[in-house]
Design a protein around this motif. Sequence first.
Motif, PDB file in Angstrom:
ATOM      1  N   LYS A 180      -1.516  10.852   8.387  1.00  0.00           N
ATOM      2  CA  LYS A 180      -1.080  10.641   9.765  1.00  0.00           C
ATOM      3  C   LYS A 180      -1.954  11.365  10.778  1.00  0.00           C
ATOM      4  CE  LYS A 180       2.629   8.243   9.786  1.00  0.00           C
ATOM      5  NZ  LYS A 180       2.519   6.876  10.258  1.00  0.00           N
ATOM      6  N   TRP A 225      -0.809   9.637  -6.234  1.00  0.00           N
ATOM      7  CA  TRP A 225      -0.060   9.408  -4.998  1.00  0.00           C
ATOM      8  C   TRP A 225      -0.873   8.626  -3.979  1.00  0.00           C
ATOM      9  CZ3 TRP A 225       1.719  15.178  -4.442  1.00  0.00           C
ATOM     10  CH2 TRP A 225       2.768  15.425  -5.331  1.00  0.00           C
ATOM     11  N   VAL A 229       1.159  -1.464  -0.415  1.00  0.00           N
ATOM     12  CA  VAL A 229       1.269  -0.358   0.529  1.00  0.00           C
ATOM     13  C   VAL A 229       0.052   0.522   0.319  1.00  0.00           C
ATOM     14  CG1 VAL A 229       2.603   1.669   1.196  1.00  0.00           C
ATOM     15  CG2 VAL A 229       3.782  -0.430   0.521  1.00  0.00           C
ATOM     16  N   TYR A 237      -1.366   4.050   1.335  1.00  0.00           N
ATOM     17  CA  TYR A 237      -0.926   5.324   1.888  1.00  0.00           C
ATOM     18  C   TYR A 237      -2.066   5.977   2.665  1.00  0.00           C
ATOM     19  CZ  TYR A 237       2.768   4.399  -1.404  1.00  0.00           C
ATOM     20  OH  TYR A 237       3.802   3.808  -2.078  1.00  0.00           O
ATOM     21  N   GLN A 238      -1.774   6.359   3.916  1.00  0.00           N
ATOM     22  CA  GLN A 238      -2.805   6.929   4.782  1.00  0.00           C
ATOM     23  C   GLN A 238      -2.277   8.196   5.456  1.00  0.00           C
ATOM     24  OE1 GLN A 238      -3.584   3.744   7.521  1.00  0.00           O
ATOM     25  NE2 GLN A 238      -4.960   2.699   6.105  1.00  0.00           N
ATOM     26  N   ALA A 292      -1.218  14.888   1.205  1.00  0.00           N
ATOM     27  CA  ALA A 292      -1.241  13.588   1.881  1.00  0.00           C
ATOM     28  C   ALA A 292      -2.511  13.388   2.710  1.00  0.00           C
ATOM     29  CB  ALA A 292      -0.004  13.438   2.765  1.00  0.00           C
TER      30      ALA A 292
END
Length: 166
Positions: A120, A96, A115, A117-118, A146
Amino acid sequence: MVADPAQLHSSSETIARMHQAFDAQKRAFAANPYPDASTRREHLDSLRRMMVDHQDAWAEAISADFGNRSASETLAAEVLVTVEGVKHARARVARWMKPSRRSVGLLMASTSAKVVYQPKGVVGIIAPWNYPLFMVTGPLICALAAGNRAMIKPSEHTPRTSALMA
């Protein structure tokens, strides 16, 4: 209706503690804003251990909050589902995290896009009363996978369960 001064004082103390917790979470995120897959798995493992190690306490608290809810239902619908969710996320977290390529179209054919993904930062999780444990841990699994930090607001209708989350 006039507010009870003792309750106002208690509310301001609660708000102050929430601000302190939020500030601590922000500092922890700033110290490691892009945790690697290993760190995310460690956070997920901590959640899994907490669920398993305290499963009887969860069942007792939820039963008390609901006025005699079956321990089997709590263990199956809240604890086991959470543990399986952790296993699922743990096995996929590295995949992921990988950047994914995107098509740029014919006009931009000489370029590429992806893209990345980072995390938040600090996310809030507000849970309803009906499945007070899984309605917190389900989103928490996603937040931890995440790379985020989380603050949890359990339902006020489940005071004993909420006390265990503190």
